[in-house]
Design an enzyme around this catalytic site. Sequence first.
Site, PDB file in Angstrom:
ATOM      1  N   SER A 238      40.719  46.594  21.634  1.00 27.37           N
ATOM      2  CA  SER A 238      40.877  47.528  22.757  1.00 27.37           C
ATOM      3  C   SER A 238      41.959  47.062  23.723  1.00 27.37           C
ATOM      4  O   SER A 238      42.744  47.869  24.234  1.00 27.37           O
ATOM      5  CB  SER A 238      39.557  47.728  23.503  1.00 27.37           C
ATOM      6  OG  SER A 238      38.997  46.494  23.886  1.00 27.37           O
TER       7      SER A 238
ATOM      8  N   HIS B   8      33.887  46.604  16.767  1.00 27.72           N
ATOM      9  CA  HIS B   8      34.255  46.222  18.144  1.00 27.72           C
ATOM     10  C   HIS B   8      33.154  46.748  19.088  1.00 27.72           C
ATOM     11  O   HIS B   8      31.988  46.423  18.895  1.00 27.72           O
ATOM     12  CB  HIS B   8      35.656  46.768  18.422  1.00 27.72           C
ATOM     13  CG  HIS B   8      36.326  46.261  19.661  1.00 27.72           C
ATOM     14  ND1 HIS B   8      35.913  45.162  20.362  1.00 27.72           N
ATOM     15  CD2 HIS B   8      37.421  46.722  20.352  1.00 27.72           C
ATOM     16  CE1 HIS B   8      36.697  44.963  21.405  1.00 27.72           C
ATOM     17  NE2 HIS B   8      37.616  45.907  21.428  1.00 27.72           N
TER      18      HIS B   8
ATOM     19  N   ARG C  10      28.993  35.443  27.136  1.00 29.89           N
ATOM     20  CA  ARG C  10      28.610  36.770  27.637  1.00 29.89           C
ATOM     21  C   ARG C  10      27.199  37.127  27.139  1.00 29.89           C
ATOM     22  O   ARG C  10      26.478  37.875  27.791  1.00 29.89           O
ATOM     23  CB  ARG C  10      29.625  37.836  27.179  1.00 29.89           C
ATOM     24  CG  ARG C  10      31.034  37.586  27.699  1.00 29.89           C
ATOM     25  CD  ARG C  10      32.033  38.556  27.091  1.00 29.89           C
ATOM     26  NE  ARG C  10      32.106  38.425  25.644  1.00 29.89           N
ATOM     27  CZ  ARG C  10      32.791  39.237  24.845  1.00 29.89           C
ATOM     28  NH1 ARG C  10      33.485  40.244  25.355  1.00 29.89           N
ATOM     29  NH2 ARG C  10      32.816  39.048  23.536  1.00 29.89           N
TER      30      ARG C  10
HETATM   31  N1  HAX Z   1      27.141  40.047   9.208  1.00 27.88           N
HETATM   32  C1  HAX Z   1      27.499  39.964   7.907  1.00 27.88           C
HETATM   33  N2  HAX Z   1      28.705  39.538   7.490  1.00 27.88           N
HETATM   34  C2  HAX Z   1      29.561  39.128   8.438  1.00 27.88           C
HETATM   35  C3  HAX Z   1      29.244  39.145   9.796  1.00 27.88           C
HETATM   36  C4  HAX Z   1      27.981  39.634  10.182  1.00 27.88           C
HETATM   37  N3  HAX Z   1      27.607  39.731  11.454  1.00 27.88           N
HETATM   38  N4  HAX Z   1      30.308  38.675  10.480  1.00 27.88           N
HETATM   39  C5  HAX Z   1      31.263  38.399   9.577  1.00 27.88           C
HETATM   40  N5  HAX Z   1      30.810  38.679   8.325  1.00 27.88           N
HETATM   41  C6  HAX Z   1      31.561  38.614   7.073  1.00 27.88           C
HETATM   42  C7  HAX Z   1      32.810  39.484   7.209  1.00 27.88           C
HETATM   43  O1  HAX Z   1      32.500  40.867   6.969  1.00 27.88           O
HETATM   44  C8  HAX Z   1      33.698  38.873   6.168  1.00 27.88           C
HETATM   45  O2  HAX Z   1      33.283  39.340   4.913  1.00 27.88           O
HETATM   46  P1  HAX Z   1      34.356  39.679   3.738  1.00 27.88           P
HETATM   47  O3  HAX Z   1      34.966  38.364   3.410  1.00 27.88           O
HETATM   48  O4  HAX Z   1      33.518  40.278   2.675  1.00 27.88           O
HETATM   49  O5  HAX Z   1      35.330  40.642   4.336  1.00 27.88           O
HETATM   50  C9  HAX Z   1      33.348  37.404   6.279  1.00 27.88           C
HETATM   51  O6  HAX Z   1      32.061  37.317   6.894  1.00 27.88           O
HETATM   52  C10 HAX Z   1      34.336  36.585   7.098  1.00 27.88           C
HETATM   53  O7  HAX Z   1      34.452  37.202   8.366  1.00 27.88           O
HETATM   54  P2  HAX Z   1      34.831  36.337   9.661  1.00 27.88           P
HETATM   55  O8  HAX Z   1      36.184  35.757   9.415  1.00 27.88           O
HETATM   56  O9  HAX Z   1      33.733  35.441  10.033  1.00 27.88           O
HETATM   57  O10 HAX Z   1      34.891  37.458  10.776  1.00 27.88           O
HETATM   58  P3  HAX Z   1      36.051  38.507  11.071  1.00 27.88           P
HETATM   59  O11 HAX Z   1      36.983  37.883  12.025  1.00 27.88           O
HETATM   60  O12 HAX Z   1      36.635  39.074   9.823  1.00 27.88           O
HETATM   61  O13 HAX Z   1      35.234  39.678  11.755  1.00 27.88           O
HETATM   62  C11 HAX Z   1      33.668  40.659  13.210  1.00 27.88           C
HETATM   63  C12 HAX Z   1      34.706  39.547  13.038  1.00 27.88           C
HETATM   64  C13 HAX Z   1      33.225  40.677  14.663  1.00 27.88           C
HETATM   65  C14 HAX Z   1      34.311  41.998  12.876  1.00 27.88           C
HETATM   66  C15 HAX Z   1      32.468  40.369  12.276  1.00 27.88           C
HETATM   67  O14 HAX Z   1      31.854  39.161  12.644  1.00 27.88           O
HETATM   68  C16 HAX Z   1      31.440  41.490  12.270  1.00 27.88           C
HETATM   69  O15 HAX Z   1      31.624  42.469  11.530  1.00 27.88           O
HETATM   70  N6  HAX Z   1      30.355  41.375  13.093  1.00 27.88           N
HETATM   71  C17 HAX Z   1      29.366  42.413  13.223  1.00 27.88           C
HETATM   72  C18 HAX Z   1      29.886  43.534  14.093  1.00 27.88           C
HETATM   73  C19 HAX Z   1      29.954  43.096  15.517  1.00 27.88           C
HETATM   74  O16 HAX Z   1      29.026  42.535  16.083  1.00 27.88           O
HETATM   75  N7  HAX Z   1      31.087  43.400  16.163  1.00 27.88           N
HETATM   76  C20 HAX Z   1      31.278  43.074  17.609  1.00 27.88           C
HETATM   77  C21 HAX Z   1      32.146  41.843  17.802  1.00 27.88           C
HETATM   78  C22 HAX Z   1      32.366  41.515  19.268  1.00 27.88           C
HETATM   79  C23 HAX Z   1      33.207  42.564  19.889  1.00 27.88           C
HETATM   80  O17 HAX Z   1      34.360  42.798  19.603  1.00 27.88           O
HETATM   81  N8  HAX Z   1      32.609  43.330  20.746  1.00 27.88           N
HETATM   82  O18 HAX Z   1      33.188  44.410  21.243  1.00 27.88           O
END
Ligand code: HAX
Length: 459
Positions: free
Chosen positions: A256, A286, A344
């Site tokens: 964002s 996000h 947070r």
């Molecule tokens: N549950 C299951 N799998 C997860 C996970 C979770 N909570 N978090 C990461 N992973 C997986 C990823 O999908 C990725 O899988 P692939 O290799 O199959 O693609 C792997 O673990 C490696 O990911 P990472 O390097 O640890 O994390 P990224 O930087 O790629 O992604 C995310 C970060 C926040 C998108 C991810 O942790 C996620 O999808 N979390 C759940 C959604 C979430 O809570 N989002 C909010 C984040 C905070 C924010 O921005 N708030 O606004």
Amino acid sequence: MRGGVRRGARTLATKSLKETLAAQIPAKQAMWKKMKQDHGSKIIDTVTLDQCIGGARSVKCMVWETSLLDANEGIRFRGYTIPELQEKLPTFSGNAADEPLPEGLLWLLLTGEIPTYEQVAMVTKELADRSKLPAHVEPLIRSFPKEMHPMTQLSIAVLALQTDSRFQQAYAAGAPKSSYWEHTYEDSLNLIARLPEVAALIYRCKYHDGVLGKTDPKLDYSANFNRMLGHVSPSFDELMRLYITIHSDHEGGNASAHATHLVGSTLSDPYLALSGGLNALAGPLHGLANQEVLGWILDLQKTFKARGKPVNESTIREFAWETLNSGQVIPGYGHAVLRKTDPRYTCQRDFALKHLPNDELFQIVETIYQVMPGVLTEHGKTKNPYPNVDSHSGVLLQHYGFTEHEFYTVLFGVGRAFGVLSQLFWDRALGLPLERPKSVTPEWIVEFFKTHPDGLAKP
Ligand code: HAX
């Protein structure tokens, strides 16, 4: 009442926020100019192919004045951690144990200085004075179909506010680049001032009778936002102050913030830029994660009620594995940068321990916190098995009867505007250029490694 934003009339000759910023700009410009002269051609980072394909994780290629994120410590706003903000920023009551006022945070994000009570009162008044919506915006919001997601409504409404853009009007009239900061300031403050009414209208029309609650000039930004939404609890006012403060900024690379910065770099005005940022916030990876988390917890409760089992460590573990095995993520856990529990999250947990320690959903969130890092570590994919900001906010809102979880990301958006618009102000004050990173095709990569089989040498 002691101190607080209601504290007395002006006692000192205090500069307004805009005057304070105007005085800072020349020195800041000179500082960046010297930095470029002294170090402009030196290397501060390198990029691997993994980073190029993998969303530019941790590549240092952007400047951001207002905050900095450390993978282990979490966010610092202008150098201050969240507990330091809670200690130093003025509160509504004047009681230091209460939550900071977002108006004070805005002063800090823009100027880098902790404001006095008097300065915060000036910001509260300035925002109230700027809060009137252009006439066409309310009928537009009222015309939205009820099934339209609140984030879509918010983004459209922010675009509709753009008819009032001082930046756009000044640019069309041939304003010089040296004056861009001033028009950006006007638009940013107007936008922040108007978002509560926009958000409250969306909420009241989508879920209730379309009638806004009455505001009170003696109240602050957050409490008046709550009044318009229809909430009158002083404890919920405290939560809103904390909520807006902690959701405001998370350095520049998150989707964002980056989207707002990128769109703004084309000299689109702040309304167009913020709408772009809100569209990024609306994604489930996000900001939409806060809605997803509550949905996950309610599903958990429903599932085990149907199976005749209680919600406890064992059933949470079972449900987490069902989610993971069906190829979905656990919402509210993991982060692209953080590698520890998000501060947070921690401050929201502290709020719950203080205000709602026996709340049933809070107890579930606590149990999830005990279980989930182990499950995710065993799952073995995520680099960060700990909770992020979105993991906690929903249960706090739910406690105060704010049950419409599809709306939660709108509250995040109101908070996020404080950070990204403060940075947009500095983008224009410093004359930061159009953003234009380089992309390459797969064929380019293949050719590159034919001639550089080991890649480029590290500097
Ligand atoms: N549950 C299951 N799998 C997860 C996970 C979770 N909570 N978090 C990461 N992973 C997986 C990823 O999908 C990725 O899988 P692939 O290799 O199959 O693609 C792997 O673990 C490696 O990911 P990472 O390097 O640890 O994390 P990224 O930087 O790629 O992604 C995310 C970060 C926040 C998108 C991810 O942790 C996620 O999808 N979390 C759940 C959604 C979430 O809570 N989002 C909010 C984040 C905070 C924010 O921005 N708030 O606004």
